[in-house]
Write a protein that holds these residues in place. Structure first.
Motif, mmCIF file in Angstrom:
data_model
loop_
_atom_site.group_PDB
_atom_site.id
_atom_site.type_symbol
_atom_site.label_atom_id
_atom_site.label_comp_id
_atom_site.label_asym_id
_atom_site.label_seq_id
_atom_site.Cartn_x
_atom_site.Cartn_y
_atom_site.Cartn_z
ATOM 1 N N PHE A 78 15.231 29.765 -30.893
ATOM 2 C CA PHE A 78 15.547 31.184 -31.076
ATOM 3 C C PHE A 78 17.024 31.362 -31.393
ATOM 4 N N GLU A 79 17.870 30.685 -30.636
ATOM 5 C CA GLU A 79 19.324 30.788 -30.864
ATOM 6 C C GLU A 79 19.696 30.330 -32.264
ATOM 7 N N LYS A 80 19.151 29.195 -32.706
ATOM 8 C CA LYS A 80 19.490 28.659 -34.023
ATOM 9 C C LYS A 80 19.042 29.592 -35.145
ATOM 10 N N ALA A 81 17.913 30.254 -34.949
ATOM 11 C CA ALA A 81 17.372 31.121 -35.991
ATOM 12 C C ALA A 81 18.117 32.450 -36.086
ATOM 13 N N GLN A 82 18.646 32.941 -34.962
ATOM 14 C CA GLN A 82 19.218 34.284 -34.932
ATOM 15 C C GLN A 82 20.744 34.318 -34.959
ATOM 16 N N SER A 83 21.392 33.291 -34.460
ATOM 17 C CA SER A 83 22.849 33.346 -34.282
ATOM 18 C C SER A 83 23.610 33.403 -35.599
ATOM 19 N N CYS A 84 22.999 32.921 -36.695
ATOM 20 C CA CYS A 84 23.695 32.886 -37.982
ATOM 21 C C CYS A 84 24.031 34.274 -38.515
ATOM 22 N N PHE A 85 23.382 35.306 -37.985
ATOM 23 C CA PHE A 85 23.631 36.664 -38.462
ATOM 24 C C PHE A 85 24.883 37.292 -37.826
ATOM 25 N N TYR A 86 25.465 36.605 -36.850
ATOM 26 C CA TYR A 86 26.593 37.163 -36.105
ATOM 27 C C TYR A 86 27.781 36.209 -36.195
ATOM 28 N N PRO A 87 28.781 36.555 -36.998
ATOM 29 C CA PRO A 87 29.890 35.636 -37.273
ATOM 30 C C PRO A 87 30.705 35.248 -36.046
ATOM 31 N N ASN A 88 30.695 36.060 -35.011
ATOM 32 C CA ASN A 88 31.480 35.753 -33.805
ATOM 33 C C ASN A 88 30.620 35.162 -32.679
ATOM 34 N N PHE A 89 29.410 34.743 -33.030
ATOM 35 C CA PHE A 89 28.514 34.192 -32.011
ATOM 36 C C PHE A 89 29.104 32.916 -31.401
ATOM 37 N N SER A 90 28.992 32.803 -30.074
ATOM 38 C CA SER A 90 29.482 31.626 -29.350
ATOM 39 C C SER A 90 28.301 30.885 -28.724
ATOM 40 N N ARG A 91 27.983 29.720 -29.280
ATOM 41 C CA ARG A 91 26.894 28.907 -28.724
ATOM 42 C C ARG A 91 27.248 28.458 -27.305
ATOM 43 N N GLU A 92 28.502 28.093 -27.099
ATOM 44 C CA GLU A 92 28.928 27.643 -25.770
ATOM 45 C C GLU A 92 28.710 28.746 -24.740
ATOM 46 N N GLN A 93 29.120 29.951 -25.077
ATOM 47 C CA GLN A 93 28.950 31.083 -24.168
ATOM 48 C C GLN A 93 27.475 31.355 -23.901
ATOM 49 N N PHE A 94 26.651 31.284 -24.947
ATOM 50 C CA PHE A 94 25.226 31.547 -24.790
ATOM 51 C C PHE A 94 24.589 30.576 -23.805
ATOM 52 N N TYR A 95 24.845 29.288 -23.975
ATOM 53 C CA TYR A 95 24.194 28.305 -23.103
ATOM 54 C C TYR A 95 24.781 28.297 -21.700
ATOM 55 N N GLU A 96 26.027 28.725 -21.567
ATOM 56 C CA GLU A 96 26.581 28.920 -20.218
ATOM 57 C C GLU A 96 25.841 30.051 -19.509
ATOM 58 N N LEU A 97 25.549 31.125 -20.238
ATOM 59 C CA LEU A 97 24.823 32.251 -19.651
ATOM 60 C C LEU A 97 23.374 31.879 -19.357
ATOM 61 N N ILE A 98 22.755 31.106 -20.225
ATOM 62 C CA ILE A 98 21.391 30.640 -19.989
ATOM 63 C C ILE A 98 21.335 29.825 -18.701
ATOM 64 N N ALA A 99 22.341 28.972 -18.495
ATOM 65 C CA ALA A 99 22.403 28.193 -17.257
ATOM 66 C C ALA A 99 22.653 29.092 -16.062
ATOM 67 N N GLU A 100 23.528 30.102 -16.246
ATOM 68 C CA GLU A 100 23.818 31.048 -15.173
ATOM 69 C C GLU A 100 22.548 31.786 -14.754
ATOM 70 N N PHE A 101 21.691 32.074 -15.719
ATOM 71 C CA PHE A 101 20.429 32.759 -15.440
ATOM 72 C C PHE A 101 19.320 31.797 -15.015
ATOM 73 N N GLN A 102 19.688 30.539 -14.781
ATOM 74 C CA GLN A 102 18.751 29.514 -14.299
ATOM 75 C C GLN A 102 17.582 29.306 -15.261
ATOM 76 N N LEU A 103 17.925 29.280 -16.537
ATOM 77 C CA LEU A 103 16.964 28.988 -17.590
ATOM 78 C C LEU A 103 17.388 27.710 -18.304
ATOM 79 N N SER A 104 16.480 27.146 -19.092
ATOM 80 C CA SER A 104 16.761 25.916 -19.827
ATOM 81 C C SER A 104 16.595 26.176 -21.327
ATOM 82 N N PRO A 105 17.437 25.564 -22.170
ATOM 83 C CA PRO A 105 17.297 25.732 -23.623
ATOM 84 C C PRO A 105 15.920 25.334 -24.149
ATOM 85 N N THR A 106 15.218 24.491 -23.418
ATOM 86 C CA THR A 106 13.891 24.051 -23.873
ATOM 87 C C THR A 106 12.764 24.953 -23.391
ATOM 88 N N ASP A 107 13.064 25.949 -22.576
ATOM 89 C CA ASP A 107 12.030 26.871 -22.106
ATOM 90 C C ASP A 107 11.420 27.622 -23.287
#
Length: 262
Positions: A78-107
């Motif tokens: 989902f991240e790979k498909a959608q993030s390209c539309f937002y030039p200031n998107f931060s992958r690092e920030q996204f996955y830090e928040l996913i971890a904070e929310f106790q989720l996994s990128p493979t969910d």
């Protein structure tokens, strides 16, 4: 139906947009994103009319809607498909928040609960780092610990380049998070004040018996709490729920007191 809405939002603030169900909060957010169109007037972002839905405006706006559907794919896909539309998107920030929310990128998103899906969307919205981040009832579907977690991540997300608008009728959920309050009633803006000005002009608490006659608004269900003009009283924490009910009951008196402080 919204009537004669005139609002300005500036970067560096988290706005609380309050109103009873059916007051037009969701409609207003959709107008701001260009998903709906006003009968008159326009909504502008950095000189671009959002209703024209140009790339120049859309890449700087993200909406977390109250109701949504997400595809049955892993979070990472989902991240790979959608993030390209937002030039200031931060992958690092996204996955830090996913971890904070106790989720996994493979969910796989379709296998998550509604609250977990909302966390994915909230994390993605924050990580877009758009100039304007809109959230419609973001705490619906979140349990009590998750609401506290939401306030924590939102407080860390704001900076001087971003404007965040959170629409809700659950006023208490935004306690200690927002710094500006806007209230809709009968389709109009009846309150538009910073919390600093509210703290400076109003006092919240349980008044002494001889002070009740000066109360602007009082409610027994709050344990006898009331809103009074602050005058020479010590500053108190703003009781958002009490203030919301007070504004719906006495908008003119409350606004008159606060506007004197301008």
């Amino acid at each position: 139906m919204l009537k004669s809405i005139d609002m300005d939002f500036t970067a560096g603030n988290i706005y609380g947009l309050f109103g009873k169900n059916g007051e037009g909060k969701s409609t207003l957010l959709k107008i701001m994103t260009g998903l709906l169109f006003p009968k008159a007037g326009s909504c502008m972002l950095d000189g671009y009319e959002t209703g024209k839905r140009s790339v120049q405006s859309l890449q700087h706006i993200f909406l977390v809607p109250e109701d949504f559907e997400l595809p049955g794919i892993p979070i990472r896909t989902f991240e790979k498909a959608q993030s390209c539309f937002y030039p200031n998107f931060s992958r690092e920030q996204f996955y830090e928040l996913i971890a904070e929310f106790q989720l996994s990128p493979t969910d796989v998103i379709s296998r998550l609960s509604f609250g977990q899906k909302k966390k994915v969307l909230i994390a993605f919205g924050i990580a877009t780092n758009t100039k304007l981040l809109l959230m419609d009832e973001p705490t619906n579907g979140l349990d009590i610990p998750s609401k506290s977690q939401f306030r924590k991540v939102m407080a860390s997300a704001v900076d001087e380049t971003k404007c965040i608008v959170i629409s809700t009728h659950q006023v208490r959920d935004l306690h200690s998070l927002i710094n500006h309050v806007m209230i809709l009633n009968n389709g109009q803006v009846v309150f538009d004040q910073s919390l600093d000005k509210v703290s400076d002009g109003l006092w919240f608490g349980k008044p002494a018996a001889d002070e009740l006659s000066n109360a602007i608004y009082a409610e027994s269900t709050f344990g006898g709490k009331a809103i009074l003009p602050r005058l020479d009283k010590n500053e108190t924490e703003v009781d958002l729920e009490l203030m919301f009910n007070g504004v719906l009951t006495e908008p003119n008196r409350i606004n008159a007191i606060l506007n004197q402080k301008s």
